[in-house]
Every structure is written in C-alpha cells, then in structure tokens.
Design a protein around this motif. Structure first.
Motif, PDB file in Angstrom:
ATOM      1  N   PHE A 284      71.225  52.153  23.821  1.00 47.49           N
ATOM      2  CA  PHE A 284      72.058  51.866  22.643  1.00 47.49           C
ATOM      3  C   PHE A 284      72.526  50.416  22.605  1.00 47.49           C
ATOM      4  O   PHE A 284      72.464  49.772  21.555  1.00 47.49           O
ATOM      5  CB  PHE A 284      73.254  52.832  22.625  1.00 47.49           C
ATOM      6  CG  PHE A 284      74.199  52.571  21.499  1.00 47.49           C
ATOM      7  CD1 PHE A 284      73.939  53.043  20.219  1.00 47.49           C
ATOM      8  CD2 PHE A 284      75.362  51.829  21.705  1.00 47.49           C
ATOM      9  CE1 PHE A 284      74.813  52.794  19.173  1.00 47.49           C
ATOM     10  CE2 PHE A 284      76.236  51.570  20.662  1.00 47.49           C
ATOM     11  CZ  PHE A 284      75.958  52.059  19.395  1.00 47.49           C
ATOM     12  N   PRO A 285      73.028  49.827  23.707  1.00 48.63           N
ATOM     13  CA  PRO A 285      73.465  48.423  23.637  1.00 48.63           C
ATOM     14  C   PRO A 285      72.334  47.460  23.295  1.00 48.63           C
ATOM     15  O   PRO A 285      72.557  46.425  22.671  1.00 48.63           O
ATOM     16  CB  PRO A 285      74.021  48.158  25.036  1.00 48.63           C
ATOM     17  CG  PRO A 285      74.414  49.497  25.555  1.00 48.63           C
ATOM     18  CD  PRO A 285      73.390  50.433  25.009  1.00 48.63           C
ATOM     19  N   GLU A 286      71.095  47.758  23.668  1.00 47.86           N
ATOM     20  CA  GLU A 286      69.981  46.865  23.382  1.00 47.86           C
ATOM     21  C   GLU A 286      69.640  46.825  21.892  1.00 47.86           C
ATOM     22  O   GLU A 286      69.208  45.786  21.386  1.00 47.86           O
ATOM     23  CB  GLU A 286      68.749  47.297  24.183  1.00 47.86           C
ATOM     24  CG  GLU A 286      68.894  47.089  25.677  1.00 47.86           C
ATOM     25  CD  GLU A 286      67.702  47.631  26.451  1.00 47.86           C
ATOM     26  OE1 GLU A 286      67.574  47.286  27.637  1.00 47.86           O
ATOM     27  OE2 GLU A 286      66.902  48.401  25.869  1.00 47.86           O
ATOM     28  N   LEU A 287      69.839  47.942  21.194  1.00 50.18           N
ATOM     29  CA  LEU A 287      69.509  47.997  19.760  1.00 50.18           C
ATOM     30  C   LEU A 287      70.720  47.788  18.867  1.00 50.18           C
ATOM     31  O   LEU A 287      70.567  47.724  17.641  1.00 50.18           O
ATOM     32  CB  LEU A 287      68.866  49.345  19.422  1.00 50.18           C
ATOM     33  CG  LEU A 287      67.542  49.650  20.110  1.00 50.18           C
ATOM     34  CD1 LEU A 287      67.049  51.029  19.707  1.00 50.18           C
ATOM     35  CD2 LEU A 287      66.501  48.592  19.772  1.00 50.18           C
ATOM     36  N   ASP A 288      71.900  47.656  19.432  1.00 48.80           N
ATOM     37  CA  ASP A 288      73.104  47.550  18.626  1.00 48.80           C
ATOM     38  C   ASP A 288      73.245  46.171  17.982  1.00 48.80           C
ATOM     39  O   ASP A 288      73.830  46.038  16.912  1.00 48.80           O
ATOM     40  CB  ASP A 288      74.330  47.861  19.484  1.00 48.80           C
ATOM     41  CG  ASP A 288      75.571  48.036  18.628  1.00 48.80           C
ATOM     42  OD1 ASP A 288      75.432  48.412  17.450  1.00 48.80           O
ATOM     43  OD2 ASP A 288      76.685  47.797  19.127  1.00 48.80           O
ATOM     44  N   GLY A 289      72.708  45.128  18.586  1.00 51.75           N
ATOM     45  CA  GLY A 289      72.831  43.781  18.044  1.00 51.75           C
ATOM     46  C   GLY A 289      71.610  43.341  17.261  1.00 51.75           C
ATOM     47  O   GLY A 289      70.564  44.004  17.231  1.00 51.75           O
ATOM     48  N   ASP A 290      71.754  42.180  16.576  1.00 52.72           N
ATOM     49  CA  ASP A 290      70.654  41.641  15.774  1.00 52.72           C
ATOM     50  C   ASP A 290      69.481  41.205  16.648  1.00 52.72           C
ATOM     51  O   ASP A 290      68.318  41.416  16.270  1.00 52.72           O
ATOM     52  CB  ASP A 290      71.149  40.451  14.950  1.00 52.72           C
ATOM     53  CG  ASP A 290      72.182  40.873  13.923  1.00 52.72           C
ATOM     54  OD1 ASP A 290      72.202  42.078  13.575  1.00 52.72           O
ATOM     55  OD2 ASP A 290      72.965  40.017  13.469  1.00 52.72           O
ATOM     56  N   GLU A 291      69.769  40.605  17.790  1.00 55.33           N
ATOM     57  CA  GLU A 291      68.690  40.142  18.668  1.00 55.33           C
ATOM     58  C   GLU A 291      67.852  41.310  19.167  1.00 55.33           C
ATOM     59  O   GLU A 291      66.618  41.214  19.260  1.00 55.33           O
ATOM     60  CB  GLU A 291      69.277  39.360  19.852  1.00 55.33           C
ATOM     61  CG  GLU A 291      69.973  38.073  19.464  1.00 55.33           C
ATOM     62  CD  GLU A 291      69.007  37.074  18.848  1.00 55.33           C
ATOM     63  OE1 GLU A 291      67.802  37.128  19.185  1.00 55.33           O
ATOM     64  OE2 GLU A 291      69.449  36.251  18.026  1.00 55.33           O
ATOM     65  N   GLY A 292      68.521  42.425  19.484  1.00 53.17           N
ATOM     66  CA  GLY A 292      67.771  43.587  19.946  1.00 53.17           C
ATOM     67  C   GLY A 292      66.857  44.145  18.882  1.00 53.17           C
ATOM     68  O   GLY A 292      65.717  44.536  19.163  1.00 53.17           O
ATOM     69  N   LYS A 293      67.293  44.145  17.640  1.00 55.09           N
ATOM     70  CA  LYS A 293      66.454  44.651  16.543  1.00 55.09           C
ATOM     71  C   LYS A 293      65.273  43.712  16.306  1.00 55.09           C
ATOM     72  O   LYS A 293      64.155  44.170  16.020  1.00 55.09           O
ATOM     73  CB  LYS A 293      67.290  44.804  15.275  1.00 55.09           C
ATOM     74  CG  LYS A 293      68.360  45.898  15.360  1.00 55.09           C
ATOM     75  CD  LYS A 293      69.101  46.030  14.049  1.00 55.09           C
ATOM     76  CE  LYS A 293      70.127  47.144  14.071  1.00 55.09           C
ATOM     77  NZ  LYS A 293      71.209  46.924  15.032  1.00 55.09           N
ATOM     78  N   ARG A 294      65.505  42.398  16.373  1.00 59.25           N
ATOM     79  CA  ARG A 294      64.391  41.466  16.217  1.00 59.25           C
ATOM     80  C   ARG A 294      63.366  41.641  17.339  1.00 59.25           C
ATOM     81  O   ARG A 294      62.148  41.617  17.092  1.00 59.25           O
ATOM     82  CB  ARG A 294      64.910  40.027  16.205  1.00 59.25           C
ATOM     83  CG  ARG A 294      65.739  39.674  14.996  1.00 59.25           C
ATOM     84  CD  ARG A 294      65.958  38.185  14.906  1.00 59.25           C
ATOM     85  NE  ARG A 294      66.837  37.817  13.820  1.00 59.25           N
ATOM     86  CZ  ARG A 294      68.137  37.606  13.941  1.00 59.25           C
ATOM     87  NH1 ARG A 294      68.706  37.697  15.146  1.00 59.25           N
ATOM     88  NH2 ARG A 294      68.881  37.286  12.893  1.00 59.25           N
ATOM     89  N   ALA A 295      63.851  41.805  18.560  1.00 60.29           N
ATOM     90  CA  ALA A 295      62.938  42.018  19.691  1.00 60.29           C
ATOM     91  C   ALA A 295      62.160  43.311  19.524  1.00 60.29           C
ATOM     92  O   ALA A 295      60.959  43.383  19.864  1.00 60.29           O
ATOM     93  CB  ALA A 295      63.727  42.027  20.995  1.00 60.29           C
ATOM     94  N   LEU A 296      62.807  44.351  18.985  1.00 61.08           N
ATOM     95  CA  LEU A 296      62.108  45.634  18.760  1.00 61.08           C
ATOM     96  C   LEU A 296      60.991  45.454  17.747  1.00 61.08           C
ATOM     97  O   LEU A 296      59.867  45.949  17.952  1.00 61.08           O
ATOM     98  CB  LEU A 296      63.115  46.673  18.259  1.00 61.08           C
ATOM     99  CG  LEU A 296      62.533  48.020  17.827  1.00 61.08           C
ATOM    100  CD1 LEU A 296      61.872  48.733  19.010  1.00 61.08           C
ATOM    101  CD2 LEU A 296      63.611  48.905  17.203  1.00 61.08           C
ATOM    102  N   CYS A 297      61.255  44.754  16.629  1.00 63.78           N
ATOM    103  CA  CYS A 297      60.215  44.548  15.614  1.00 63.78           C
ATOM    104  C   CYS A 297      59.048  43.737  16.188  1.00 63.78           C
ATOM    105  O   CYS A 297      57.876  44.045  15.905  1.00 63.78           O
ATOM    106  CB  CYS A 297      60.811  43.832  14.406  1.00 63.78           C
ATOM    107  SG  CYS A 297      62.009  44.812  13.479  1.00 63.78           S
TER     108      CYS A 297
END
Length: 325
Positions: A284-297
């Motif tokens: 959850f902490p990895e996807l909670d921020g903008d950087e985590g979402k960019r890294a996921l995409c």
C-alpha cells in the motif's frame, strides 16, 4: 270688435286681436275640460319629476366616436370590429400614444433649437463669464485656504498632512480592491486553455487554405488506446500497519500502431491476469504516492512489451485507482 261664435260645445270663442297668456289658457282649459286641467295640475305638483342630464367625459366621448367610426366603416376594418369588439379601444390608445410621442418630439426639437440659438448668441458669452467667475472663486478659495493653513501650528500642519495622506492611501487601496488588483483572482489548478498563458493568439481561417486536414479527428495523429476493465487485487501486506490492503485499477494502454491494440484485445484475459500478478507484488505505501503510480505504469509498459511481439506498447495510463489500506 268682431267675435267668432262657437259652432260646437268644444270650441272656444277667442278675440282675434287679443293675445292669450298662460293664465288665460289655464282658465279656458278649466272651463272646457276640467278633468284634463286637473291632470295637468297634478303633474305640476309632482316635484320628483326631473329631466336627467347625461354628461359624458372627453374620454368616453372619444371612445364613443371611435366605436361609431369602426362600426360604420367598410371592408376589413368592419370585420375586425365584429370579431374583436375591443379594437376601437386599442385604436384610440394607439392614437393617443402617437399624439403624445409627436408632441414630445416636437417639444424636444423646439427646446434644442432654442438652446442652440442661446448658445450661438448669449450663451457663449455667459458660459465664459461663469467659467471666469468659477476660476476666480476657486483661486480665492485656495488662497484663503493657504493663508489659513499657514497660520496653523507645526503640529497641526503635520496632523492635517497625515490625515490627507491616510485618506489618499485608503482610497488607493479601496480602488485596487474594487478593481481586483489588490487580491489576485483564484486560478484553476489545471490549465484549461493554453490561450491563458500564450504570448500571442492567432485565429486560423480554413477558407484561406486548400490542403488542410483535421487536427483532433486525424487518423495519423489519433492515439491507439484501449481500456482494460477494472481489476481488483489484494496487495502485499505490510506487517503491523496494513494487514489486508486491496486495490482497484483501470488502465489505458497506448500502442504504436492499431495492430498492437488488436493484439491486446485478442489476448485481453491473459494480459489482465498478467497485470494483476504485477499489482500483487506492491504494498500500500508503494502505490499511495504519485511516484509509486508512475513506477507502476512504467513497469507494466515494460512487461507488456516483453509479452507482445515488436515491443509496441508506447504508454500506460491510469484511469481509475482506488486503494484500501
């Protein structure tokens, strides 16, 4: 004196050279027909009898004349009066309004004409005299004010100057506040139009050009996008903080060519399952921020390029993201 003798009981002998008055006529009637004379007397004694005088106002008289004019007219006007009996009232109202407007226009014309004549003759001279008198009065007033100010003490002079400066500053601040320059207007978080920040704005007229093509609906510039339906997965738990996190995502996948979109659509079930396995590796902490979402995409794009021949996935966008800790 010659007299005429009555030839019957109902005839009355009257002297030819005499003039009968009202009393004589009443006396003759009483002698010849007492009943008729009595009836006349009763009528004269009745004080309740009177001649009723019907008085009409100017407005009623004008309306009556207008109705009579419409009723005696011919053709379409008479037909209108039969179908619409109130037509004379509206016609009379229109005539009165027309007369008043004409009178007002004529009155204004006469006044303007007289005023122009006054300005051309005596008005110019009087206006100059009033301007000179006003200037002289203002000069005298300023001079008397300066003399009065010079008699004040030094403290009082500073006090008056401070009041004047304060009033001027307050007026300036009020003017800025009313015109919207004191407090800047709130701006939108997102830029809605580039025109707001452009240095120069030009209008394009397609009629001046022959070889043009659409900008938004251009097939060569169209984005090859496909929407992957919502995917709900369990995220990797964080011990002591997030024991059972979950997430729901919707992704847009952009391809280099339309063929890539066709390939993704044909293998949609496999690719959705593949992306879900990737999501399960995140916390959850990895996807909670903008950087985590960019890294996921970026990771999903790289993994899809490995699965699809030709490495044709250009970008991956997040349409919807819902996280539950």
């Amino acid at each position: 004196m010659a007299e005429s003798k009555p030839t019957s009981p109902n005839q009355v002998s009257v002297a030819l050279d005499e003039t009968l008055d009202l009393e004589g006529i009443d006396k003759i009637l009483e002698e010849e027909d007492p009943e008729f004379a009595k009836a006349l007397g009763d009528i004269s004694k009745d004080k309740s009898l009177s001649i009723v005088e019907i008085s009409l106002t100017d407005q009623e008289s004008a309306l009556a004349e207008e109705k009579e004019r419409w009723a005696n007219s011919q053709g379409i006007r008479k037909l209108i009066y039969k179908l619409f009996p109130l037509a004379p009232r509206f016609s009379l109202l229109f005539k009165k309004l027309k007369f008043r407007l004409f009178a007002l226009a004529r009155s204004l014309f006469i006044r303007l004409k007289n005023f122009g004549y006054f300005l051309a003759t005596e008005g110019k001279k009087k206006a100059l005299e009033k301007v000179k008198a006003g200037g002289k009065a203002a000069k005298d007033s300023i001079g008397s004010g300066v003399k009065s100010f010079s008699r004040f003490s030094l403290k009082l002079k500073f006090f008056l100057l401070a009041i004047i400066m304060f009033a001027g500053g307050a007026g300036f601040i009020l003017f800025k506040a009313l015109t919207g320059h004191l407090v800047p207007e709130p701006k939108d978080l997102f830029l809605v139009s580039i025109e707001e920040v452009a240095d120069k704005v030009e209008t394009f007229d397609p009629s001046k050009f022959e070889d043009v093509e659409p900008f938004y609906d251009n097939l060569r510039a169209a984005a090859n996008l496909i929407l992957l339906p919502k995917m709900v997965v369990n995220l990797k738990p964080t011990p002591g903080v997030h024991p059972n996190p979950m997430a729901a995502f919707e992704f847009f996948v952009e391809g280099m060519a339309p063929e890539v979109i066709v390939t993704i659509k044909m293998n949609e079930s496999f690719l959705r399952d593949f992306i879900q396995r990737i999501l399960e590796t995140y916390t959850f902490p990895e996807l909670d921020g903008d950087e985590g979402k960019r890294a996921l995409c970026e990771r999903i794009r790289s993994e899809l390029n490995r699965q699809i021949e030709g490495a044709a996935v250009k970008r991956v966008y997040i349409k919807t993201a819902v996280l539950k800790p």
